[in-house]
Design an enzyme around this catalytic site. Structure first.
Site, PDB file in Angstrom:
ATOM      1  N   SER A 121       0.900  -1.020   0.022  1.00 13.83           N
ATOM      2  CA  SER A 121       0.133   0.093  -0.090  1.00 13.83           C
ATOM      3  C   SER A 121       0.895   1.136   0.168  1.00 13.83           C
ATOM      4  O   SER A 121       1.901   1.267   0.544  1.00 13.83           O
ATOM      5  CB  SER A 121      -0.752  -0.154   1.177  1.00 13.83           C
ATOM      6  OG  SER A 121      -1.630   1.202   1.333  1.00 13.83           O
ATOM      7  N   LYS A 173      -3.589  -7.538   3.188  1.00  9.49           N
ATOM      8  CA  LYS A 173      -3.921  -6.594   2.285  1.00  9.49           C
ATOM      9  C   LYS A 173      -5.426  -6.361   2.054  1.00  9.49           C
ATOM     10  O   LYS A 173      -6.106  -5.408   1.674  1.00  9.49           O
ATOM     11  CB  LYS A 173      -2.985  -6.381   1.022  1.00  9.49           C
ATOM     12  CG  LYS A 173      -3.180  -5.566   0.079  1.00  9.49           C
ATOM     13  CD  LYS A 173      -3.309  -4.145   0.524  1.00  9.49           C
ATOM     14  CE  LYS A 173      -2.767  -3.080  -0.404  1.00  9.49           C
ATOM     15  NZ  LYS A 173      -3.567  -3.153  -1.605  1.00  9.49           N
ATOM     16  N   HIS A 176      -7.447  -4.937   4.743  1.00 12.88           N
ATOM     17  CA  HIS A 176      -6.949  -3.416   4.542  1.00 12.88           C
ATOM     18  C   HIS A 176      -7.835  -2.601   3.336  1.00 12.88           C
ATOM     19  O   HIS A 176      -8.159  -1.392   3.902  1.00 12.88           O
ATOM     20  CB  HIS A 176      -5.359  -3.372   4.254  1.00 12.88           C
ATOM     21  CG  HIS A 176      -4.693  -2.021   3.868  1.00 12.88           C
ATOM     22  ND1 HIS A 176      -4.971  -1.404   2.521  1.00 12.88           N
ATOM     23  CD2 HIS A 176      -4.305  -0.816   4.372  1.00 12.88           C
ATOM     24  CE1 HIS A 176      -4.462  -0.506   2.355  1.00 12.88           C
ATOM     25  NE2 HIS A 176      -3.847  -0.136   3.741  1.00 12.88           N
ATOM     26  N   ASN A 177      -7.730  -2.897   2.307  1.00 10.38           N
ATOM     27  CA  ASN A 177      -8.619  -2.408   1.123  1.00 10.38           C
ATOM     28  C   ASN A 177     -10.011  -2.469   1.465  1.00 10.38           C
ATOM     29  O   ASN A 177     -10.814  -1.421   1.253  1.00 10.38           O
ATOM     30  CB  ASN A 177      -8.126  -3.105  -0.099  1.00 10.38           C
ATOM     31  CG  ASN A 177      -7.112  -2.744  -0.688  1.00 10.38           C
ATOM     32  OD1 ASN A 177      -6.047  -2.191  -0.065  1.00 10.38           O
ATOM     33  ND2 ASN A 177      -6.844  -2.896  -2.070  1.00 10.38           N
ATOM     34  N   GLU A 180     -10.312   0.332   3.729  1.00 15.48           N
ATOM     35  CA  GLU A 180     -10.416   1.494   2.925  1.00 15.48           C
ATOM     36  C   GLU A 180     -11.729   1.897   2.185  1.00 15.48           C
ATOM     37  O   GLU A 180     -12.101   3.252   2.062  1.00 15.48           O
ATOM     38  CB  GLU A 180      -9.246   1.268   1.949  1.00 15.48           C
ATOM     39  CG  GLU A 180      -8.957   2.510   0.868  1.00 15.48           C
ATOM     40  CD  GLU A 180      -8.015   2.048  -0.033  1.00 15.48           C
ATOM     41  OE1 GLU A 180      -8.230   1.679  -1.305  1.00 15.48           O
ATOM     42  OE2 GLU A 180      -6.802   2.011   0.304  1.00 15.48           O
TER      43      GLU A 180
END
Length: 303
Positions: A121, A173, A176-177, A180
């Site tokens: 990221s 990840k 994480h997204n 987001e």
């Protein structure tokens, strides 16, 4: 240390630049010869074939793949395998599905290669700010590459970590997204409410800058939002069409499989899908139902 990079888009090129500044040798390949020429001009080594990429790296090699998830990753691995030697390492720095990563790890380790997944990221700001690196794989392979992680991260001891076995980096990840997605949706809805309160004549750019300091909702994402509003406060010329690259969908699927309630991430994904529907059928169906049971006005398109 040496690193090969496949895929010299903005992010791949910036990663090469950050590694070069830290004193590492970078050899890069891209199908776009202008990109490889640009890399060479910047002081690294740009090549125009995978064979030349491998030849310019000393064993044991480490090659970082910055290619789209799915079949492009499998094709890249298949093309590299005959050129590489046992003990070499594949690094998938893209947004692959963690299940694909685990499959590839099993296949490549059986052939004598190492396979590391690195959720990455930082986007276009990584060259200046450093990259957040979420790393999965076997300790032997990950530890050998510590100088690479330290050079790419915001600091040697910040912003990166070996989070678990194969697939763990891409799983982290993915979540994480998903987070987001939810954060972006919340900011977008909040600013929409502010904009709609026309009697108060609120300045969204001013408010964004106020929230950057001292507020509990301050974040780097808000900083970027404030900068974007500085350039285009009314969002002129923009279409309300928001793509998704897969991680939000995978996060929602995992939440369902794990019996975890994730309504914010799920709804933010649905909103992205809805942004692509022009005069969408769903809302028109709701309109005619309201008209049928309650006699509510049905608004028609102007001819």
């Amino acid at each position: 240390m040496e690193l090969g990079i496949i895929g010299l888009g903005k992010m791949g090129f910036n990663m090469a630049e950050r590694l070069k500044l830290a004193g590492h040798k970078v050899v890069g390949f891209d199908f776009n010869k202008d990109a490889t020429a640009k890399l060479t001009a910047s002081g690294s080594v740009g090549v125009n074939s995978l064979a030349d990429l491998v030849k310019n790296l000393s064993a044991p090699r480490a090659i970082w793949m910055m290619v789209p998830s799915g079949d492009p990753v499998d094709q890249t691995i298949a093309n590299l395998e005959p050129l590489m030697q046992k003990g070499d390492t594949f690094i998938d720095g893209g947004n692959s599905n963690y299940k694909d990563t685990q499959r590839r790890h099993a296949a490549e380790t059986a052939k004598g290669f190492h396979y590391v997944d690195c959720g990455t990221s930082g986007g276009v700001w990584g060259l200046k700010e450093g990259y957040s690196l979420m790393i999965g794989g076997d300790s032997e392979a990950v530890d050998r590459l510590n100088p690479i992680w330290e050079a790419l991260a915001p600091a040697k001891d910040k912003g990166w970590g070996h989070v678990g076995p194969s697939g763990a980096g891409h799983f982290v990840k993915m979540v994480h997204n998903g987070i987001e997605y939810g954060m972006m949706q919340a900011y977008a809805e909040g600013f929409s409410i502010l904009k709609a309160k026309t009697p108060l004549d609120l300045d969204l750019t001013q408010i964004a800058h106020i929230w950057q300091y001292g507020s509990v909702v301050r974040s780097w994402l808000l900083d970027l939002t404030a900068g974007a509003l500085d350039k285009n406060p009314t969002l002129d010329g923009l279409e309300a069409w928001v793509p998704d690259s897969g991680e939000g969908r995978w996060t929602v699927t995992e939440a369902i499989d794990l019996n975890i309630s994730a309504p914010v991430i799920t709804e933010s994904l649905i909103r992205r899908l809805r942004s692509r529907e022009e005069n969408n059928f769903t809302d028109r169906m709701i309109s005619i139902m309201r008209g049928a049971f309650g006699g509510h006005e049905v608004k028609k398109l102007d001819n």
